[in-house]
Design a protein around this motif. Structure first.
Motif, mmCIF file in Angstrom:
data_model
loop_
_atom_site.group_PDB
_atom_site.id
_atom_site.type_symbol
_atom_site.label_atom_id
_atom_site.label_comp_id
_atom_site.label_asym_id
_atom_site.label_seq_id
_atom_site.Cartn_x
_atom_site.Cartn_y
_atom_site.Cartn_z
ATOM 1 N N MET A 1 39.318 38.614 41.222
ATOM 2 C CA MET A 1 38.077 38.001 40.628
ATOM 3 C C MET A 1 38.226 37.400 39.221
ATOM 4 O O MET A 1 37.357 36.404 39.236
ATOM 5 C CB MET A 1 37.246 39.424 40.639
ATOM 6 N N GLN A 2 39.035 37.675 38.403
ATOM 7 C CA GLN A 2 39.233 37.000 37.149
ATOM 8 C C GLN A 2 39.554 35.805 37.370
ATOM 9 O O GLN A 2 39.105 34.824 36.756
ATOM 10 C CB GLN A 2 40.128 38.058 36.184
ATOM 11 N N SER A 3 40.620 35.521 38.545
ATOM 12 C CA SER A 3 41.148 34.122 38.428
ATOM 13 C C SER A 3 39.968 33.228 39.359
ATOM 14 O O SER A 3 39.819 32.326 38.883
ATOM 15 C CB SER A 3 42.533 34.169 39.597
ATOM 16 N N ALA A 4 39.228 34.074 40.117
ATOM 17 C CA ALA A 4 38.196 33.347 41.038
ATOM 18 C C ALA A 4 37.242 32.678 39.985
ATOM 19 O O ALA A 4 36.966 31.594 40.088
ATOM 20 C CB ALA A 4 37.486 34.220 42.197
ATOM 21 N N PHE A 5 36.848 33.621 38.989
ATOM 22 C CA PHE A 5 35.837 33.016 38.244
ATOM 23 C C PHE A 5 36.432 32.020 37.227
ATOM 24 O O PHE A 5 35.649 30.972 36.880
ATOM 25 C CB PHE A 5 35.359 34.335 37.329
ATOM 26 N N LYS A 6 37.700 32.199 36.817
ATOM 27 C CA LYS A 6 38.161 31.238 36.028
ATOM 28 C C LYS A 6 38.412 29.749 36.639
ATOM 29 O O LYS A 6 38.187 28.797 36.063
ATOM 30 C CB LYS A 6 39.558 31.544 35.536
ATOM 31 N N LEU A 7 38.838 29.911 37.899
ATOM 32 C CA LEU A 7 39.103 28.725 38.387
ATOM 33 C C LEU A 7 38.105 27.751 39.170
ATOM 34 O O LEU A 7 37.983 26.583 39.207
ATOM 35 C CB LEU A 7 40.111 28.843 39.779
ATOM 36 N N ALA A 8 36.908 28.705 39.816
ATOM 37 C CA ALA A 8 36.036 27.988 40.641
ATOM 38 C C ALA A 8 35.059 27.081 40.344
ATOM 39 O O ALA A 8 34.576 27.380 39.170
ATOM 40 C CB ALA A 8 35.579 29.167 41.535
ATOM 41 N N ASP A 9 34.894 25.802 40.839
ATOM 42 C CA ASP A 9 33.583 25.269 40.709
ATOM 43 C C ASP A 9 32.512 26.007 41.486
ATOM 44 O O ASP A 9 31.268 26.036 41.081
ATOM 45 C CB ASP A 9 33.729 23.727 41.005
ATOM 46 N N ARG A 10 32.930 26.379 42.739
ATOM 47 C CA ARG A 10 32.020 27.152 43.551
ATOM 48 C C ARG A 10 33.002 27.965 44.270
ATOM 49 O O ARG A 10 34.085 27.954 44.838
ATOM 50 C CB ARG A 10 31.553 26.354 44.825
ATOM 51 N N LEU A 11 32.065 29.244 44.767
ATOM 52 C CA LEU A 11 32.941 30.411 45.608
ATOM 53 C C LEU A 11 32.059 30.329 47.018
ATOM 54 O O LEU A 11 30.997 30.108 46.813
ATOM 55 C CB LEU A 11 32.595 31.601 44.569
ATOM 56 N N ALA A 12 33.067 30.754 47.911
ATOM 57 C CA ALA A 12 32.393 31.136 49.359
ATOM 58 C C ALA A 12 33.007 32.426 49.692
ATOM 59 O O ALA A 12 33.872 32.743 49.703
ATOM 60 C CB ALA A 12 32.744 29.930 50.155
ATOM 61 N N LEU A 13 32.017 33.400 50.304
ATOM 62 C CA LEU A 13 32.377 34.556 50.457
ATOM 63 C C LEU A 13 32.371 34.693 52.181
ATOM 64 O O LEU A 13 31.468 34.491 52.811
ATOM 65 C CB LEU A 13 31.441 35.581 49.972
ATOM 66 N N LEU A 14 33.690 34.885 52.780
ATOM 67 C CA LEU A 14 33.583 34.951 54.181
ATOM 68 C C LEU A 14 33.425 36.390 54.688
ATOM 69 O O LEU A 14 34.010 37.235 54.440
ATOM 70 C CB LEU A 14 35.123 34.513 54.599
ATOM 71 N N PHE A 15 32.232 36.308 55.428
ATOM 72 C CA PHE A 15 32.037 37.769 56.120
ATOM 73 C C PHE A 15 31.487 37.814 57.439
ATOM 74 O O PHE A 15 30.396 37.031 57.814
ATOM 75 C CB PHE A 15 31.166 38.444 55.056
#
Ligand SMILES: Nc1ncnc2c1ncn2[C@@H]1O[C@H](COP(=O)(O)OP(=O)(O)OP(=O)(O)O)[C@@H](O)[C@H]1O
Ligand SMILES: [Mg+2]
Length: 277
Positions: free
Chosen positions: A202-216
């Motif tokens: 999550m830390q990397s995700a928030f640092k890197l992302a312009d956008r996030l997408a959750l697959l479910f």
């Protein structure tokens, strides 16, 4: 909004009886870093293979700059694949070759650069990921994290404008993780690279992302900015981000009753991602 570089339109996919995607939709824009999250087995790695045209989908379309992968001839498909650098989940280095040879291989195959230039490039990219002193080692002589960084160096050798990273920092110590994150951000800032990053961190995700997408459950249940993912009250997003055990999210591997399976009872079919109670 610029034209999307990649569009997923109504993708349906099964492996045998198992539904992987149902009417999956997503746009990926040039120059952005899109982080894909989702439970283990939700289809993240498969999605990267779909984007490369390596996995056949049941229906729907993958469009690259508006052009369907299905309509591409061999040459066009090859040129799309060549333009993408992929860091596989395991690093995927060839075991019988040293790092130097692993890095040289794709460039030797796809360009007519001379051996000396290719070797210099290998040294530069290994330096970038902190592995230059290990250039003549075989993958078996490297740690998991080193293999991963070696895989990244190899992906960079073709100087791709598009990079797919499958869990680039899984299993790495915090400093190596920060180094890889830094590298991904640098490639975006300095080269304008478009990146799709699959990560559980999550830390990397928030640092890197312009956008996030959750697959479910075969779809993107949420797509949005870092701000959206940080603040939304959507119970699915909250459960996933906050790592809570209770909520709508159920790991696909938890769906069958272990006890019933052990006792040989017929296991009730449950829809993907729903609780079994
Ligand atoms: N070639 C294949 N044949 C049959 N089933 C497959 C194949 N590839 C993947 N699967 C199945 O598809 C599902 C999604 O796999 P995938 O590797 O995409 O998951 P993932 O989201 O990347 O998981 P993880 O977070 O554990 O890496 C899994 O149930 C997997 O067993
Ligand atoms: Mg995976």
């Amino acid at each position: 909004m610029p034209e999307p570089l990649i569009q997923l339109r109504g993708i349906n996919k099964h492996f045998g009886d198992r539904m992987i995607y149902r009417d999956l939709q997503l746009d990926i824009f040039p120059g952005e870093t899109l982080v894909i999250m989702g439970g283990s087995g939700s289809g993240k790695s498969t999605l990267l293979r779909v984007l490369m045209g390596h996995v056949k989908i049941d229906s729907g379309q993958v469009l690259i700059r508006g052009r369907s992968l299905d309509d591409m001839d061999r040459r066009e498909l090859d040129s799309w694949r060549k333009s993408v650098g992929v860091l596989f989940q395991t690093g995927a280095l060839f075991n019988s070759m040293t790092l130097r040879e692993n890095l040289a291989l794709p460039v030797r195959e796809h360009t007519d650069l001379d051996d000396q230039t290719i070797d210099l490039m290998a040294q530069i990219y290994l330096q970038l990921v902190g592995l230059r002193e290990h250039i003549d080692k075989l993958p078996a002589e490297l740690s998991g994290g080193m293999k991963k960084r070696g895989g990244l160096a190899r992906a960079l050798m073709m100087q791709p404008r598009i990079l797919f990273y499958d869990e680039p920092t899984a299993g790495l110590d915090p400093i190596s993780t920060a180094q890889i994150d830094e590298l991904i951000m640098n490639l975006k800032d300095k080269m304008g690279t478009t990146s799709v990053v699959v990560t559980h961190d999550m830390q990397s995700a928030f640092k890197l992302a312009d956008r996030l997408a959750l697959l479910f459950d075969g779809k993107f249940a949420a797509v949005g900015s870092v701000e959206y993912f940080r603040t939304t009250a959507d119970p699915l997003v909250r459960q996933f981000i906050d790592g809570r055990l209770d909520g709508p999210f159920v790991n696909p591997s938890d769906q069958c009753s272990y006890k019933a399976e052990l006792l040989g009872r017929k296991i009730q079919e449950v829809p993907h991602g729903k609780k079994t109670t």
